[in-house]
Design an enzyme around this catalytic site. Structure first.
Site, PDB file in Angstrom:
ATOM      1  N   SER A  16       0.839  -1.200   0.000  1.00  0.00           N
ATOM      2  CA  SER A  16       0.000   0.000   0.000  1.00  0.00           C
ATOM      3  C   SER A  16       0.874   1.250   0.000  1.00  0.00           C
ATOM      4  O   SER A  16       1.636   1.502   0.938  1.00  0.00           O
ATOM      5  CB  SER A  16      -0.894   0.013   1.244  1.00  0.00           C
ATOM      6  OG  SER A  16      -1.459   1.303   1.375  1.00  0.00           O
ATOM      7  N   HIS A  47      -1.529  -1.300  -4.034  1.00  0.00           N
ATOM      8  CA  HIS A  47      -2.760  -0.870  -3.362  1.00  0.00           C
ATOM      9  C   HIS A  47      -2.686   0.637  -3.136  1.00  0.00           C
ATOM     10  O   HIS A  47      -1.675   1.155  -2.658  1.00  0.00           O
ATOM     11  CB  HIS A  47      -2.872  -1.625  -2.038  1.00  0.00           C
ATOM     12  CG  HIS A  47      -4.145  -1.422  -1.292  1.00  0.00           C
ATOM     13  ND1 HIS A  47      -5.311  -2.098  -1.592  1.00  0.00           N
ATOM     14  CD2 HIS A  47      -4.436  -0.618  -0.234  1.00  0.00           C
ATOM     15  CE1 HIS A  47      -6.262  -1.725  -0.741  1.00  0.00           C
ATOM     16  NE2 HIS A  47      -5.763  -0.824   0.088  1.00  0.00           N
ATOM     17  N   ASP A  49      -4.681   3.857  -1.498  1.00  0.00           N
ATOM     18  CA  ASP A  49      -5.734   4.215  -0.545  1.00  0.00           C
ATOM     19  C   ASP A  49      -6.186   5.664  -0.726  1.00  0.00           C
ATOM     20  O   ASP A  49      -5.474   6.593  -0.345  1.00  0.00           O
ATOM     21  CB  ASP A  49      -5.212   4.038   0.885  1.00  0.00           C
ATOM     22  CG  ASP A  49      -5.062   2.578   1.263  1.00  0.00           C
ATOM     23  OD1 ASP A  49      -6.077   1.842   1.200  1.00  0.00           O
ATOM     24  OD2 ASP A  49      -3.937   2.174   1.609  1.00  0.00           O
ATOM     25  N   MET A  51      -8.547   8.584   0.455  1.00  0.00           N
ATOM     26  CA  MET A  51      -9.379   9.013   1.599  1.00  0.00           C
ATOM     27  C   MET A  51      -9.804  10.455   1.354  1.00  0.00           C
ATOM     28  O   MET A  51      -8.996  11.284   0.931  1.00  0.00           O
ATOM     29  CB  MET A  51      -8.576   8.938   2.900  1.00  0.00           C
ATOM     30  CG  MET A  51      -7.982   7.565   3.169  1.00  0.00           C
ATOM     31  SD  MET A  51      -7.147   7.539   4.765  1.00  0.00           S
ATOM     32  CE  MET A  51      -6.224   6.003   4.632  1.00  0.00           C
ATOM     33  N   HIS A  80      -8.453   1.590  -3.479  1.00  0.00           N
ATOM     34  CA  HIS A  80      -9.346   1.411  -2.323  1.00  0.00           C
ATOM     35  C   HIS A  80      -9.947   2.774  -2.002  1.00  0.00           C
ATOM     36  O   HIS A  80      -9.281   3.643  -1.438  1.00  0.00           O
ATOM     37  CB  HIS A  80      -8.514   0.858  -1.160  1.00  0.00           C
ATOM     38  CG  HIS A  80      -9.302   0.640   0.103  1.00  0.00           C
ATOM     39  ND1 HIS A  80      -8.705   0.292   1.295  1.00  0.00           N
ATOM     40  CD2 HIS A  80     -10.639   0.713   0.362  1.00  0.00           C
ATOM     41  CE1 HIS A  80      -9.638   0.155   2.224  1.00  0.00           C
ATOM     42  NE2 HIS A  80     -10.812   0.422   1.691  1.00  0.00           N
ATOM     43  N   MET A  82     -11.916   5.086   0.070  1.00  0.00           N
ATOM     44  CA  MET A  82     -12.540   5.360   1.373  1.00  0.00           C
ATOM     45  C   MET A  82     -13.130   6.758   1.267  1.00  0.00           C
ATOM     46  O   MET A  82     -12.591   7.739   1.796  1.00  0.00           O
ATOM     47  CB  MET A  82     -11.492   5.251   2.483  1.00  0.00           C
ATOM     48  CG  MET A  82     -11.131   3.806   2.800  1.00  0.00           C
ATOM     49  SD  MET A  82      -9.606   3.643   3.737  1.00  0.00           S
ATOM     50  CE  MET A  82      -8.423   3.670   2.417  1.00  0.00           C
ATOM     51  N   MET A 151     -11.393  -5.402   6.047  1.00  0.00           N
ATOM     52  CA  MET A 151     -10.483  -4.589   6.858  1.00  0.00           C
ATOM     53  C   MET A 151     -10.194  -5.312   8.176  1.00  0.00           C
ATOM     54  O   MET A 151     -11.114  -5.809   8.837  1.00  0.00           O
ATOM     55  CB  MET A 151     -11.116  -3.231   7.207  1.00  0.00           C
ATOM     56  CG  MET A 151     -11.424  -2.291   6.057  1.00  0.00           C
ATOM     57  SD  MET A 151     -10.018  -1.629   5.149  1.00  0.00           S
ATOM     58  CE  MET A 151      -8.937  -1.039   6.431  1.00  0.00           C
ATOM     59  N   ASP A 186      -6.803  -6.321   4.587  1.00  0.00           N
ATOM     60  CA  ASP A 186      -6.148  -5.010   4.595  1.00  0.00           C
ATOM     61  C   ASP A 186      -6.121  -4.437   6.013  1.00  0.00           C
ATOM     62  O   ASP A 186      -7.171  -4.224   6.614  1.00  0.00           O
ATOM     63  CB  ASP A 186      -6.952  -4.074   3.674  1.00  0.00           C
ATOM     64  CG  ASP A 186      -6.320  -2.700   3.517  1.00  0.00           C
ATOM     65  OD1 ASP A 186      -5.189  -2.494   3.995  1.00  0.00           O
ATOM     66  OD2 ASP A 186      -6.975  -1.837   2.898  1.00  0.00           O
TER      67      ASP A 186
HETATM   68  C1  DX5 Z   1      -6.109   1.724   6.018  1.00  0.00           C
HETATM   69  C2  DX5 Z   1      -5.767   1.363   4.598  1.00  0.00           C
HETATM   70  C3  DX5 Z   1      -4.691   0.349   4.466  1.00  0.00           C
HETATM   71  C4  DX5 Z   1      -3.339   0.791   4.989  1.00  0.00           C
HETATM   72  C5  DX5 Z   1      -2.610  -0.425   5.442  1.00  0.00           C
HETATM   73  O1  DX5 Z   1      -7.301   2.437   6.069  1.00  0.00           O
HETATM   74  O2  DX5 Z   1      -6.895   0.865   3.917  1.00  0.00           O
HETATM   75  O3  DX5 Z   1      -4.559  -0.087   3.122  1.00  0.00           O
HETATM   76  O4  DX5 Z   1      -2.549   1.416   4.033  1.00  0.00           O
HETATM   77  O5  DX5 Z   1      -1.444  -0.011   6.059  1.00  0.00           O
HETATM   78  P1  DX5 Z   1      -0.708  -0.943   7.111  1.00  0.00           P
HETATM   79  O6  DX5 Z   1      -0.291  -2.165   6.346  1.00  0.00           O
HETATM   80  O7  DX5 Z   1       0.423  -0.117   7.578  1.00  0.00           O
HETATM   81  O8  DX5 Z   1      -1.713  -1.268   8.161  1.00  0.00           O
HETATM   82 ZN    ZN Z   2      -6.554  -0.044   1.891  1.00  0.00          ZN
END
Ligand code: DX5
Ligand code: ZN
Length: 226
Positions: A16, A47, A49, A51, A80, A82, A151, A186
């Protein structure tokens, strides 16, 4: 999707890029360089993320990150989302070069429309279940969904500790969606818990801090594939 060699499951690893974004205070060039490094080191997907500061308190990046990564690596980009109301932005991520998009059904009033748009455009259509959400949120979409993300931390930040109590949900999701839908786990995945996550039924391990905060990303990717 999942390969077996001599009876061994081949687990896929999706680093990620959030870990690099956080560590560098939002440096796109550093993210691109890190993405190229994990590609070279044998990662399966990247991956990404997204947000929006609404669905989760933190805000990261938008489709421009996907565009930059698309131009720099051949790795499948696993986005992903969010974000609230993913139906408003999903087309932007498709246009930017997403290969796979996972969104939270709890954030959308048009889950079916989002899934349909992804499927129609040849982008893998995925749904994500947050830490304290019920897997039955997936039930109406089992005939359409092409990937599921479970998650194992509360969505919204990298670097949290994996909650073992959430691993039981992976088996529940498998029972619901069948054997051909890749299950992604994840949050908080590390070398020392990867075996438990895989035993729970994960096909793909997302790992941010475990991979990108290690001195040798290739070694960690190899060790995650226990
Ligand atoms: C959290 C994200 C994850 C995050 C994972 O909301 O969706 O993808 O990047 O990071 P680690 O592996 O550090 O928990
Ligand atoms: Zn994620």
């Amino acid at each position: 999707m999942v390969c077996y060699h001599a009876g061994m499951k081949h687990v896929m690893v999706a680093p990620s890029i959030l870990a690099v974004w956080d560590r560098t205070n939002g440096d796109y060039a550093a993210c691109v360089t890190a993405a190229q490094a994990v590609e070279k080191a044998g990662a399966d997907w990247l991956h990404v993320d997204v947000m929006d500061g609404q669905y989760v308190p933190a805000k990261t990046f938008g489709p421009e990150m996907v565009e930059k990564l698309k131009g720099a690596v051949k790795l499948p980009l696993d986005i992903h989302l969010m974000v609230n109301a993913p139906e408003r932005v999903i087309a932007d991520y498709i246009a930017a070069g997403a290969d796979r998009v996972v969104f939270h059904p709890s954030a959308s009033d048009d889950v079916g429309g989002c899934l349909q748009k992804l499927v129609e455009t040849g982008v893998v259509a995925g749904l994500a279940i947050d830490a304290d959400e019920n897997v039955l949120l997936l039930a109406p979409w089992v005939d359409v969904v092409q990937q599921v993300l479970v998650m194992t931390v509360k969505a919204g930040a990298g670097g949290q500790g994996l909650r073992d109590d959430l691993l039981a949900k992976v088996a529940g999701v498998r029972a619901l969606v069948g054997k051909d839908v890749p299950l992604v786990v994840d949050g908080g995945v590390k070398v020392d818990n990867a075996a438990r996550v895989v035993s729970a039924g994960a096909d793909v391990l997302v790992a941010g801090s475990a991979v990108f905060n290690a001195p040798d990303v290739g070694a960690v990717i190899g060790q995650l594939r226990v």
